[in-house]
Design an enzyme around this catalytic site. Sequence first.
Site, PDB file in Angstrom:
ATOM      1  N   SER A   1      30.901  38.409  38.726  1.00 62.78           N
ATOM      2  CA  SER A   1      31.422  38.279  40.097  1.00 62.78           C
ATOM      3  C   SER A   1      32.863  37.810  40.196  1.00 62.78           C
ATOM      4  CB  SER A   1      30.522  37.334  40.904  1.00 62.78           C
ATOM      5  OG  SER A   1      29.318  37.985  41.234  1.00 62.78           O
TER       6      SER A   1
ATOM      7  N   LYS B   1      35.307  39.854  42.188  1.00 62.40           N
ATOM      8  CA  LYS B   1      35.561  39.677  43.621  1.00 62.40           C
ATOM      9  C   LYS B   1      36.959  39.121  43.889  1.00 62.40           C
ATOM     10  CE  LYS B   1      30.679  39.036  44.905  1.00 62.40           C
ATOM     11  NZ  LYS B   1      30.019  39.130  43.595  1.00 62.40           N
TER      12      LYS B   1
ATOM     13  N   SER C   1      29.611  34.180  46.762  1.00 61.73           N
ATOM     14  CA  SER C   1      29.550  35.399  45.950  1.00 61.73           C
ATOM     15  C   SER C   1      28.714  36.492  46.599  1.00 61.73           C
ATOM     16  CB  SER C   1      28.997  35.072  44.553  1.00 61.73           C
ATOM     17  OG  SER C   1      29.455  35.985  43.598  1.00 61.73           O
TER      18      SER C   1
END
Length: 543
Positions: A190, A193, A374
């Site tokens: 993640s 991101k 997230s």
Amino acid sequence: MIDETDAAGETPDPSDPSTADADTSAAETAETSVSETAETSAEDVVGAPSSDAATAEAPDAADDAESPKSGVLAAIAAFARTHRLPLMIAGGVVAFGLIGAGAVAAGIASNGGGAASAALATTTPTPTPTADPARPVPEAVAAASRLRTCSVADRAADGRLANLQAQVMNASTGEVLYDRGGTTASRTASVMKVLTSAAALSVLGPDYRTPTTVVKGSEPGSVVLVGGGDATLSRTSSGTETVYPGAAHLDDLAAQVEAAWDADPANPPLTKLILDASYFGGDEWEPSWALKERDDGYMSNIAALMVDGDRDDPGSNTSWRSDDPVGRAGDAFADELGGIEVIERGVAPAGATQLGQVQSPTVAELVDKALVVSDNTAAEMLARLVAIETGSGNTFGAINAGVLEGLAAYGIDTTGITIVDGSGLSDNNAVPPSYLTRLFVKINAREGNLGVLMDGLPVSGERGSLSYDDRFAGDNSVADGAVSAKTGWIDTGYTLSGVVRAEDGATLTFAIYALGDVTDEAKQAIDTLTTGFYLCGDNLANL
């Protein structure tokens, strides 16, 4: 033993009487080549007059064979015969020294050291040597970095980190303090991101919103619900807080449609709803994603029309998702309108009359959501909007080009980066830690709109996914409040990247990848290594 040139590099003149006398006298007194060397050496060692001095003081040897010079040379010859052994030894030593000096001079000369030859010339100065134009001149060497002594080697050796990649940079100086495979592009989980958010802030801007619109259908009694890519649109009642702050609500949109429809008495009752999700194209599920991510409630199908991120529970970040988000959104809107008998997929007619519209939260709000907890669906929404806005396309395949174009504004080399999705869920994403350390220098400096990203990051012990009970606990709590970073987790790796405000006042940017056969305990090992960076600060050693 006699060189063909004198010390100044000139050839002796055979017509010079003094030179002839000196050679004749030496020939008469020499008995062996070793004795000759010994005699010459005796002059150097004991301080006898040089041949130049003798020449200056003596009259012409051709006019007076019994000149003082001849007497002196005869005396020296007699001395040499009497003290032959000591002089032979002394001469050998001097000769050996001269040979060694010659070898050194030759070695220096062979390496372009013209200065050495100049030093040997004692009679006539030579021109200042210049660099051989055919040889490259070395560039100035940069000053060496100071010695750093604070090691995190024991923390980095934790087996829970599996295959470790990491890099740490001093944000003020740009110096890389620590590197373990930092230039190798690997899956990010993640942490991806961060790239998606940075691209969205560059391409779309923090205030950008995307609409959901209803227009009049081509058939009597029909309307078209047109998705604009807003995954946050909610089926809950207006005023209800969902997982997406600032989300629009279907009941508000339905009220606008009913008011506009009723305003025209010629309209028949509304009985048909057409769902237009054509703003996004291609597959709704990225093929490299594991389906259990949807079943476990971490990811939805990606469609231009959905409600509440297709969650079963609009108030829960982790909630089961369906395989038909567009259909679920249509059902929810039909319930709000009432009287709908048919729901089908289609495309809005060109130039159709607008009956209502609501707007998504801003990009700044979506970035915060994608980072702090997230949220995968919010990140995919941003990535797809970036791809569309850059003209790259509207499918998963367009995300790589779109996001990279958005990142180009920050002036950091993206060579080797592969972006398969916006959330980082795919194992096929590839970003080197070194890219993240450099991007975070700009994020920390709040360059452009990146202050929004900086403010959206989880903070150790204080905010978001770094405030959970299993993060920065125990001894690692010493770094509470000092680490602003994005967490990452997929089945094949745990990651963390961001900014550390170190104990010594230094600001560090860092990225840690723990890849391979990892367990949930990798999070604690990552926190422990990050705390080591915090404690070492600018004294962090690359050991």
